[in-house]
Design an enzyme around this catalytic site. Structure first.
Site, short mmCIF file in Angstrom:
data_model
loop_
_atom_site.label_atom_id
_atom_site.label_comp_id
_atom_site.label_asym_id
_atom_site.label_seq_id
_atom_site.Cartn_x
_atom_site.Cartn_y
_atom_site.Cartn_z
N HIS A 164 17.92 22.81 -2.92
CA HIS A 164 18.61 21.93 -2.62
C HIS A 164 19.21 21.86 -1.21
O HIS A 164 20.08 21.20 -1.14
CB HIS A 164 19.99 21.86 -3.81
CG HIS A 164 19.63 21.31 -5.18
ND1 HIS A 164 18.38 21.93 -5.99
CD2 HIS A 164 20.09 20.36 -5.97
CE1 HIS A 164 18.13 21.50 -6.89
NE2 HIS A 164 19.31 20.58 -7.22
N HIS A 208 -13.36 -5.37 -2.45
CA HIS A 208 -11.85 -4.95 -2.55
C HIS A 208 -11.60 -5.15 -1.15
O HIS A 208 -10.62 -5.88 -1.04
CB HIS A 208 -11.77 -3.72 -3.11
CG HIS A 208 -10.43 -3.06 -2.68
ND1 HIS A 208 -9.27 -3.34 -3.25
CD2 HIS A 208 -10.08 -2.40 -1.38
CE1 HIS A 208 -8.03 -2.88 -2.36
NE2 HIS A 208 -8.60 -2.31 -1.37
N HIS A 249 -9.04 -7.98 2.75
CA HIS A 249 -9.48 -7.93 1.54
C HIS A 249 -9.60 -9.30 0.82
O HIS A 249 -8.80 -9.93 0.39
CB HIS A 249 -8.16 -7.11 0.86
CG HIS A 249 -7.75 -5.80 1.47
ND1 HIS A 249 -7.29 -5.67 2.73
CD2 HIS A 249 -8.06 -4.52 0.95
CE1 HIS A 249 -7.10 -4.43 2.89
NE2 HIS A 249 -7.53 -3.60 1.95
N GLU A 261 15.00 8.24 -7.32
CA GLU A 261 15.48 7.96 -5.75
C GLU A 261 14.64 7.04 -5.14
O GLU A 261 15.17 6.00 -4.31
CB GLU A 261 15.55 9.30 -5.28
CG GLU A 261 16.44 10.42 -5.65
CD GLU A 261 16.03 10.97 -6.89
OE1 GLU A 261 14.64 10.92 -7.30
OE2 GLU A 261 16.85 11.65 -7.46
C1 LIG Z 1 1.02 3.59 -1.56
C2 LIG Z 1 -0.38 3.21 -1.34
N1 LIG Z 1 -1.36 4.05 -1.40
C3 LIG Z 1 -2.51 3.70 -1.15
C4 LIG Z 1 -2.80 2.52 -0.54
C5 LIG Z 1 -4.16 2.13 -0.05
N2 LIG Z 1 -4.72 1.07 -0.81
C6 LIG Z 1 -4.84 -0.14 -0.67
S1 LIG Z 1 -5.28 -0.89 -2.02
C7 LIG Z 1 -5.65 0.25 -2.96
C8 LIG Z 1 -6.32 0.11 -4.45
C9 LIG Z 1 -5.64 -0.86 -5.03
O1 LIG Z 1 -6.19 -1.17 -6.32
P1 LIG Z 1 -5.71 -2.67 -7.04
O2 LIG Z 1 -4.37 -2.46 -6.92
O3 LIG Z 1 -6.35 -2.41 -8.58
O4 LIG Z 1 -6.27 -3.71 -5.94
P2 LIG Z 1 -7.65 -4.28 -6.13
O5 LIG Z 1 -8.82 -3.56 -5.77
O6 LIG Z 1 -7.82 -4.67 -7.66
O7 LIG Z 1 -7.54 -5.63 -5.32
C10 LIG Z 1 -5.37 1.40 -2.21
C11 LIG Z 1 -5.48 2.86 -2.94
C12 LIG Z 1 -1.72 1.76 -0.30
N3 LIG Z 1 -1.95 0.38 0.13
N4 LIG Z 1 -0.60 1.96 -0.69
#
Ligand SMILES: Cc1ncc(C[n+]2csc(CCOP(=O)(O)OP(=O)(O)O)c2C)c(N)n1
Ligand SMILES: [Mg+2]
Length: 671
Positions: free
Chosen positions: A482, A269, A34, A420
């Site tokens: 529960h 990204h 990334h 939680e």
């Molecule tokens: C809990 C979770 N869900 C989905 C992902 C997959 N994922 C990685 S980065 C991302 C998007 C993140 O967007 P942002 O935080 O705005 O990052 P940017 O593209 O701006 O670097 C997703 C959905 C993850 N890493 N963790």
């Protein structure tokens, strides 16, 4: 809602050029990763890491260092570049090995792999939540150890987070609590680039983030140009000046800044920029060096070791003065925070407590036995730090020695509220910080809410003790919403998590002390709401500690081995007696922790499971897990459907947890 401010193109410098180049080149070389977040946060990173962060690259474990959490963990090349440039033990070859097997630079930052990485991030929202735990630990330890004129605990926790972290619900849980507790040394930078994986966020993320955080009671600095170092530094200093509220610095940025054709788009990204775009970016940012080549003067400008050395030696001098003035407190600080050792008299404390349980032989619920254990252990092990997700009175986690942390005071207990997931990930941050051993609590059925943080505790090898009560249909009238069914077996298969389901007060005491002893992973205690009779009068502590043991042998050759846990142990013993009356010899194995049992020697396991191949497992939970012990020739008395709302006694009867049904099952197996 991101601000309307458009960030200005930065003045590209060699300092930020090095970050951008390392990020795009390492991602290109790995052919995955990334580049967008590291390139978009280069100016913010330079300001924090080169000018303000109090860290020492030569000693990543120095106790009073500032903590840094990259909550947008997909931007891992940002932290790897920073660690390398400032002088941590991360070489240029480590960066060339980005994302390769056993490299120090895994795909997402992982605690324990990379010096300087304080927590594993990537599951979005959990990094900021861990950071709340770091800041809470700092507050608690400062309240406990600092003395007038002696601030030996005084550090900040800094977080980078993206839109994704803010969209995740757990960020609400954690940031809301951080506001309530006034964690003033927590400072977060939001990478407000308006982009997440699917594109521009307008279609799915339009919250007014500054107002949201103001409503939590945070100090919010909105509309900062995240590519303007002076603005960023001014905001950071303003954030540090506010000490009674956490701060959010909203930095408007452009994802992939510096890549002229891809910046501002989700294209950068999570994919390599490609050779042509990298060449264009090199020209655009004025970086004329080959991949992984950093000029000496750039290294020199980034070198964090001289600053780090002076931060650490200054602290050491102050700690020496503290030692001279408060030797007992200093020794305690060294034991807990620096050496991570249990108290010198721990073995004696443990033995005395277990002996007292045996002596009392109380027929109490295992949740009550757990409360007794907490009450006994807290005074002896002051690092134990409790909490429950608004169920203290049901989980029985608050004891005479417990003191709730407030906005203005420290303590050894957190009222986590109904959160939680947040609680569990905050406790991971507390454990990672060091100096405290967190326990957390909720109903077992809500372990699902916490589950990914349980998994992260196990992955990061952190000691968190999860006190999960109301462990079966035995909770009765609250009904199937529960009543856990699939939870215990599904938790047992999380690698490196020890799941205990003790049968009586002594087994509970041994489970609790084993959890405190365990340095390299979390333990989960599944505890009953209902009373349980004492069954371990004639068993050695050491056998219980093996996770599974023969509780009741039979005279002569056994025809069946029963394996049971928790509240079903008594049923197995009663069935054994009934069958003995009919001349059928059986043995009963208590298996309070299959995970610990599985780590015993092959000989021991064989001796417990017995030569006779006919085995019946009995547990008021989903049956499938037990097949690995009873095999295809065995039977399992379990529950493979949701429960019902009724008094517990009727439910156990309805689901076949009766002596008659166990006897019937045994006879069917023998015939
Ligand atoms: C809990 C979770 N869900 C989905 C992902 C997959 N994922 C990685 S980065 C991302 C998007 C993140 O967007 P942002 O935080 O705005 O990052 P940017 O593209 O701006 O670097 C997703 C959905 C993850 N890493 N963790
Ligand atoms: Mg984004």
């Amino acid at each position: 809602m991101s601000s309307n401010l458009s960030p200005q193109a930065p003045v590209f410098t060699p300092l930020t050029g090095a970050i951008r180049a390392l990020a795009m080149d390492a991602v290109q070389q790995a052919n995955s990763g990334h580049p967008g977040a590291p390139m978009g946060m280069a100016e913010i990173a330079e300001v924090l890491w080169r000018r303000q962060l109090r860290h020492n690259p030569a000693n990543p474990h120095w106790p009073d260092r500032d903590r840094f959490v990259l909550s947008n963990g997909h931007g891992s090349m940002l932290i790897y570049a920073l660690l390398h440039l400032t002088g941590y033990d991360i070489t240029i070859d480590d960066l060339k090995n980005f994302r390769q097997l056993h490299a120090k630079t895994p795909g997402h930052p992982e605690f324990g792999y990379t010096p300087g990485v304080e927590t594993t991030t990537g599951p979005l929202g959990q990094g900021i939540t861990n950071a709340v735990g770091f800041a809470l630990a700092e507050k608690v330890l400062a309240a406990e150890f600092n003395k007038p004129g002696h601030e030996i605990v005084n550090h900040h926790t800094y977080v980078f987070l993206g839109d994704g972290c803010l969209m995740e619900g757990v960020s609400h849980e954690a940031c809301s609590l951080a506001g309530t507790l006034g964690l003033g040394k927590l400072i977060a930078f939001w990478d407000d680039n308006g982009i997440s994986i699917d594109g521009h966020v307008e279609g799915w993320f339009t919250d007014d983030t500054p107002k949201r955080f103001e409503a939590y009671g945070w100090h919010v600095i909105a509309a900062v140009d995240g590519h303007n170092p002076e603005e960023i530094e001014k905001a950071l200093l303003a954030a540090k000046a506010v000490t009674d509220k956490p701060s959010l610095i909203c930095c408007k940025t452009t994802i992939g800044m510096g890549a002229p054709n891809k910046q501002g788009s989700h294209d950068c990204h999570g994919a390599p920029l490609g050779k042509d775009e990298i060449a264009a970016a090199r020209a655009h940012i004025g970086w004329n060096h080959a991949p992984f080549e950093i000029p000496d003067e750039v290294y020199a400008a980034w070198n964090g070791k001289p600053r780090g050395d002076s931060f650490e030696s200054n602290w050491k001098r102050r700690f020496a003065a503290y030692q001279a003035a408060f030797p007992a407190e200093a020794a305690e600080f060294e034991r807990r925070v620096i050496k991570n050792e249990l108290p010198a008299n721990w073995e004696a404390t443990k033995a005395a407590y277990i002996a007292s349980c045996r002596e009392k032989a109380e027929n109490i619920a295992s949740r009550k036995a757990s409360q007794n254990a907490i009450a006994a252990l807290v005074p002896a092990v002051p690092e134990i730090f409790g909490g429950s997700a608004d169920l203290a009175g049901s989980n029985l986690t608050f004891v005479k020695g417990s003191k709730g942390v407030t906005r203005t005071e420290g303590g050894n207990y957190c009222y986590y509220g109904v959160r939680e997931f947040g609680m569990t990930a905050i406790a991971n941050g507390i454990a990672l910080h060091g100096g405290l051993v967190p326990y957390t609590a909720t109903f077992l059925v809500f372990s699902d809410y916490a589950r990914n943080a349980i998994r992260m505790a196990a992955l990061m090898k952190q000691r968190q003790i999860m006190v999960y009560t109301h462990d079966s249909i035995g909770l009765g009238e609250d009904g199937p919403t529960h009543q856990p069914v699939e939870h215990i077996p599904s938790l047992r298969i999380i690698p490196n998590l020890d799941v205990w389901r003790p049968a009586d007060a002594t087994e509970t005491a041994i489970a609790w002390t084993a959890a405190v002893d365990r340095q390299n992973g979390p333990s989960l205690l599944a505890l009953s709401r209902q009373n349980l009779p004492t069954v371990t009068q004639n068993v050695a502590d050491a056998d219980i500690a093996k996770g599974g043991y023969v509780l009741s042998e039979c005279a002569g050759e056994a025809q069946i081995t029963f394996i049971a846990t928790g509240s079903e142990i008594k049923l197995a013993l009663d069935a054994q007696a009934a069958l003995a009356g009919e001349g059928i010899a059986t043995r009963v194995v208590s298996m309070p922790c299959t995970n610990v049992f599985d780590r015993q020697s092959a000989e021991y396991k064989a001796s417990v499971l017995g030569g006779c191949k006919k085995r019946i497992a009995i547990e008021a939970a989903h049956p499938d897990f037990w097949r690995k012990y009873v095999g295809l020739h065995g039977a399992v008395i379990g529950i493979d459907r949701f429960g019902e709302s009724a008094p517990a006694g009727q439910l156990f009867e309805m689901f076949g947890f009766t002596v008659a049904n166990v006897v019937k099952t045994a006879k069917a197996l023998l015939s």
